[in-house]
Motif scaffolding. Structure first.
Motif, PDB file in Angstrom:
ATOM      1  N   ALA A 111     -32.197  39.290  -4.471  1.00 62.05           N
ATOM      2  CA  ALA A 111     -31.177  39.510  -3.444  1.00 62.05           C
ATOM      3  C   ALA A 111     -29.782  39.533  -4.053  1.00 62.05           C
ATOM      4  CB  ALA A 111     -31.268  38.418  -2.375  1.00 62.05           C
ATOM      5  N   PHE A 112     -28.989  40.501  -3.635  1.00 59.54           N
ATOM      6  CA  PHE A 112     -27.576  40.599  -3.998  1.00 59.54           C
ATOM      7  C   PHE A 112     -26.767  40.775  -2.723  1.00 59.54           C
ATOM      8  CE2 PHE A 112     -29.602  41.792  -7.940  1.00 59.54           C
ATOM      9  CZ  PHE A 112     -28.751  41.282  -8.923  1.00 59.54           C
ATOM     10  N   LEU A 113     -25.695  40.016  -2.616  1.00 56.49           N
ATOM     11  CA  LEU A 113     -24.759  40.183  -1.508  1.00 56.49           C
ATOM     12  C   LEU A 113     -23.564  40.964  -2.050  1.00 56.49           C
ATOM     13  CD1 LEU A 113     -24.311  39.452   1.471  1.00 56.49           C
ATOM     14  CD2 LEU A 113     -23.064  37.429   0.702  1.00 56.49           C
ATOM     15  N   VAL A 114     -23.339  42.146  -1.514  1.00 57.97           N
ATOM     16  CA  VAL A 114     -22.304  43.049  -2.038  1.00 57.97           C
ATOM     17  C   VAL A 114     -21.132  43.088  -1.057  1.00 57.97           C
ATOM     18  CG1 VAL A 114     -21.798  45.370  -2.861  1.00 57.97           C
ATOM     19  CG2 VAL A 114     -24.097  44.416  -3.164  1.00 57.97           C
ATOM     20  N   VAL A 115     -19.954  42.702  -1.548  1.00 59.70           N
ATOM     21  CA  VAL A 115     -18.751  42.604  -0.721  1.00 59.70           C
ATOM     22  C   VAL A 115     -17.710  43.591  -1.255  1.00 59.70           C
ATOM     23  CG1 VAL A 115     -16.924  41.086   0.138  1.00 59.70           C
ATOM     24  CG2 VAL A 115     -19.221  40.162  -0.307  1.00 59.70           C
ATOM     25  N   LYS A 116     -17.265  44.497  -0.398  1.00 62.47           N
ATOM     26  CA  LYS A 116     -16.292  45.510  -0.796  1.00 62.47           C
ATOM     27  C   LYS A 116     -15.073  45.450   0.114  1.00 62.47           C
ATOM     28  CE  LYS A 116     -17.170  49.780   0.304  1.00 62.47           C
ATOM     29  NZ  LYS A 116     -17.761  51.145   0.328  1.00 62.47           N
ATOM     30  N   ASP A 117     -13.884  45.318  -0.487  1.00 65.78           N
ATOM     31  CA  ASP A 117     -12.638  45.365   0.267  1.00 65.78           C
ATOM     32  C   ASP A 117     -12.257  46.822   0.502  1.00 65.78           C
ATOM     33  OD1 ASP A 117     -12.392  42.613   0.259  1.00 65.78           O
ATOM     34  OD2 ASP A 117     -11.190  42.563  -1.567  1.00 65.78           O
ATOM     35  N   THR A 118     -11.934  47.156   1.737  1.00 70.93           N
ATOM     36  CA  THR A 118     -11.576  48.531   2.046  1.00 70.93           C
ATOM     37  C   THR A 118     -10.662  48.564   3.264  1.00 70.93           C
ATOM     38  OG1 THR A 118     -12.479  50.746   2.499  1.00 70.93           O
ATOM     39  CG2 THR A 118     -13.618  48.885   3.490  1.00 70.93           C
ATOM     40  N   ILE A 119     -10.260  49.762   3.661  1.00 70.87           N
ATOM     41  CA  ILE A 119      -9.404  49.900   4.839  1.00 70.87           C
ATOM     42  C   ILE A 119     -10.285  50.064   6.075  1.00 70.87           C
ATOM     43  CG2 ILE A 119      -7.442  50.862   3.588  1.00 70.87           C
ATOM     44  CD1 ILE A 119      -8.350  53.639   4.473  1.00 70.87           C
ATOM     45  N   PRO A 120      -9.810  49.633   7.243  1.00 68.56           N
ATOM     46  CA  PRO A 120     -10.629  49.740   8.453  1.00 68.56           C
ATOM     47  C   PRO A 120     -10.730  51.169   8.950  1.00 68.56           C
ATOM     48  CG  PRO A 120      -8.466  48.875   8.986  1.00 68.56           C
ATOM     49  CD  PRO A 120      -8.526  48.961   7.486  1.00 68.56           C
ATOM     50  N   GLN A 121     -11.861  51.503   9.543  1.00 67.21           N
ATOM     51  CA  GLN A 121     -12.016  52.785  10.197  1.00 67.21           C
ATOM     52  C   GLN A 121     -11.432  52.686  11.605  1.00 67.21           C
ATOM     53  OE1 GLN A 121     -15.904  54.700   9.592  1.00 67.21           O
ATOM     54  NE2 GLN A 121     -16.407  53.032   8.186  1.00 67.21           N
ATOM     55  N   SER A 122     -10.732  53.717  12.018  1.00 66.76           N
ATOM     56  CA  SER A 122      -9.958  53.651  13.263  1.00 66.76           C
ATOM     57  C   SER A 122     -10.831  53.404  14.487  1.00 66.76           C
ATOM     58  CB  SER A 122      -9.167  54.946  13.457  1.00 66.76           C
ATOM     59  OG  SER A 122     -10.047  56.078  13.508  1.00 66.76           O
ATOM     60  N   GLU A 123     -12.090  53.884  14.459  1.00 62.73           N
ATOM     61  CA  GLU A 123     -12.919  53.747  15.657  1.00 62.73           C
ATOM     62  C   GLU A 123     -13.554  52.367  15.789  1.00 62.73           C
ATOM     63  OE1 GLU A 123     -15.611  55.607  12.491  1.00 62.73           O
ATOM     64  OE2 GLU A 123     -13.531  55.740  13.160  1.00 62.73           O
ATOM     65  N   ILE A 124     -13.451  51.531  14.773  1.00 57.61           N
ATOM     66  CA  ILE A 124     -14.055  50.202  14.827  1.00 57.61           C
ATOM     67  C   ILE A 124     -13.081  49.208  15.449  1.00 57.61           C
ATOM     68  CG2 ILE A 124     -14.944  48.280  13.452  1.00 57.61           C
ATOM     69  CD1 ILE A 124     -16.062  50.258  11.506  1.00 57.61           C
ATOM     70  N   VAL A 125     -13.563  48.498  16.480  1.00 52.24           N
ATOM     71  CA  VAL A 125     -12.753  47.529  17.215  1.00 52.24           C
ATOM     72  C   VAL A 125     -13.095  46.124  16.737  1.00 52.24           C
ATOM     73  CG1 VAL A 125     -12.269  46.588  19.508  1.00 52.24           C
ATOM     74  CG2 VAL A 125     -12.577  49.038  19.217  1.00 52.24           C
ATOM     75  N   ASP A 126     -12.082  45.290  16.580  1.00 48.61           N
ATOM     76  CA  ASP A 126     -12.305  43.911  16.133  1.00 48.61           C
ATOM     77  C   ASP A 126     -12.711  42.988  17.278  1.00 48.61           C
ATOM     78  OD1 ASP A 126     -11.506  44.298  13.351  1.00 48.61           O
ATOM     79  OD2 ASP A 126      -9.491  44.586  14.138  1.00 48.61           O
ATOM     80  N   VAL A 127     -12.033  43.116  18.405  1.00 46.95           N
ATOM     81  CA  VAL A 127     -12.257  42.200  19.531  1.00 46.95           C
ATOM     82  C   VAL A 127     -12.355  43.007  20.823  1.00 46.95           C
ATOM     83  CG1 VAL A 127     -11.345  40.243  20.843  1.00 46.95           C
ATOM     84  CG2 VAL A 127     -10.948  40.382  18.369  1.00 46.95           C
ATOM     85  N   VAL A 128     -13.379  42.710  21.621  1.00 49.48           N
ATOM     86  CA  VAL A 128     -13.508  43.305  22.959  1.00 49.48           C
ATOM     87  C   VAL A 128     -13.292  42.195  23.982  1.00 49.48           C
ATOM     88  CG1 VAL A 128     -15.015  44.477  24.598  1.00 49.48           C
ATOM     89  CG2 VAL A 128     -15.111  45.088  22.172  1.00 49.48           C
ATOM     90  N   ILE A 129     -12.373  42.418  24.906  1.00 53.48           N
ATOM     91  CA  ILE A 129     -12.117  41.455  25.993  1.00 53.48           C
ATOM     92  C   ILE A 129     -12.652  42.058  27.288  1.00 53.48           C
ATOM     93  CG2 ILE A 129     -10.373  40.130  27.226  1.00 53.48           C
ATOM     94  CD1 ILE A 129      -8.545  40.457  24.812  1.00 53.48           C
ATOM     95  N   ASP A 130     -13.489  41.301  27.955  1.00 56.59           N
ATOM     96  CA  ASP A 130     -14.146  41.792  29.171  1.00 56.59           C
ATOM     97  C   ASP A 130     -13.666  40.986  30.371  1.00 56.59           C
ATOM     98  OD1 ASP A 130     -15.868  43.167  30.835  1.00 56.59           O
ATOM     99  OD2 ASP A 130     -17.558  41.847  30.428  1.00 56.59           O
ATOM    100  N   PRO A 131     -12.649  41.446  31.099  1.00 58.50           N
ATOM    101  CA  PRO A 131     -12.154  40.702  32.270  1.00 58.50           C
ATOM    102  C   PRO A 131     -13.216  40.645  33.363  1.00 58.50           C
ATOM    103  CG  PRO A 131     -10.624  42.447  31.598  1.00 58.50           C
ATOM    104  CD  PRO A 131     -11.906  42.699  30.893  1.00 58.50           C
ATOM    105  N   SER A 132     -13.366  39.503  33.986  1.00 63.02           N
ATOM    106  CA  SER A 132     -14.361  39.360  35.051  1.00 63.02           C
ATOM    107  C   SER A 132     -13.882  40.039  36.332  1.00 63.02           C
ATOM    108  CB  SER A 132     -14.636  37.883  35.318  1.00 63.02           C
ATOM    109  OG  SER A 132     -13.429  37.224  35.700  1.00 63.02           O
TER     110      SER A 132
END
Length: 280
Positions: free
Chosen positions: A201-222
């Motif tokens: 097993a190898f854990l591969v970690v790569k630093d890169t720039i975020p893709q615009s379509e990827i969201v970090d946090v979704v807030i779902d108002p009730s």
């Protein structure tokens, strides 16, 4: 008055060129060739966009792979499953079962990640809880060998079948993200003519720039939810003083503003008047 004869500039340059020896010409040719190579390397070096799709393993120096990666281990420990949860990674000695009653062999054991390029090590212990796994957002860029201590013996973790996990992309931090994969394949270093004895097993970690379509946090108002089964709108609590749908949306906007100050990309799941359905 003595007259000074002027020599045309072109004649001076011509004389200097004619005075060059073969050794001088060889030096000039080598200097020009070196300059052209530097220009070529600079113009073709991977940029931040290239790095998104680039295989990190292929960027590691050949001497590092051949000098730092062990091909075979006397002490090995088999893993049968893994789980990415949030920004954490857990591994299991048995097939993963969320409701399993017996303690998994990996639980309570010390896990070691070793960066093959820098030699830096990280130590963790799986506790079985969501926050008792490997915190991936804290890892430096690199390819990590995975070890586990079993009865005080350091053993190399491997899987029976070769695989590469789907990449996990961490949240934005300082405008950057980490693209992380768990890989277990004896041919992972085939490009370097290095074959491993097992699917280590190898854990591969790569630093890169975020893709615009990827969201970090979704807030779902009730509130304001459309129930597909009853075909009715469930607006949430409402009284003369407060409307759950409106108040939760206003709170979501405030939270979104605060999170965006940290560079996170935030999505609110509905607008003030929409009635989303969560059926299925």
């Amino acid at each position: 008055m003595k007259k000074v004869k002027k020599i045309p500039k072109g004649s001076k340059i011509k004389k200097k060129i004619e005075s060059l020896t073969p050794r001088h010409w060889v030096g000039i040719v080598l200097a020009v060739a070196a300059l052209l190579i530097l220009v070529f390397v600079y113009c073709n070096k991977p940029n931040e966009l290239d790095k998104i799709t680039q295989d990190y393993i292929e960027t590691i120096d050949t001497s590092t792979i051949r000098g730092e990666v062990e091909r075979q281990f006397d002490n090995e420990y088999k893993a049968q499953d893994y789980l990415f949860y949030g920004e954490t990674l857990s591994m299991f000695g048995n097939p993963y079962d969320a409701e399993q009653e017996n303690l998994d062999p990996f639980m309570g054991k010390a896990l070691v990640l070793r960066n093959i390029e820098t030699g830096k090590e990280y130590n963790f212990t799986f506790s079985g809880s969501a926050d008792g796994a490997i915190p991936l957002g804290q890892l430096d860029e690199g390819a990590y060998e995975v070890f586990i201590y079993d009865q005080y013996i350091k053993k190399r973790v491997y899987f029976d079948k070769a695989f590469t996990s789907k990449p996990l992309v961490t949240m934005r931090r300082g405008g950057k993200v980490k693209n992380i994969t768990l890989e277990a394949d004896k041919d992972i270093f085939r490009k370097f003519n290095v074959e491993l004895a097992n699917n280590y097993a190898f854990l591969v970690v790569k630093d890169t720039i975020p893709q615009s379509e990827i969201v970090d946090v979704v807030i779902d108002p009730s509130g304001n939810v459309f129930n597909e089964l009853t075909q009715e709108l469930e607006p949430g609590f409402a009284s003369g003083q407060i409307s759950e749908a409106q108040a939760s949306y206003e709170l979501a906007q405030k939270v979104k503003t605060e999170l965006e100050r940290y560079g996170l990309k935030v999505l609110i799941s509905r607008d003030p008047d929409s009635t989303p359905s969560y059926y299925g």
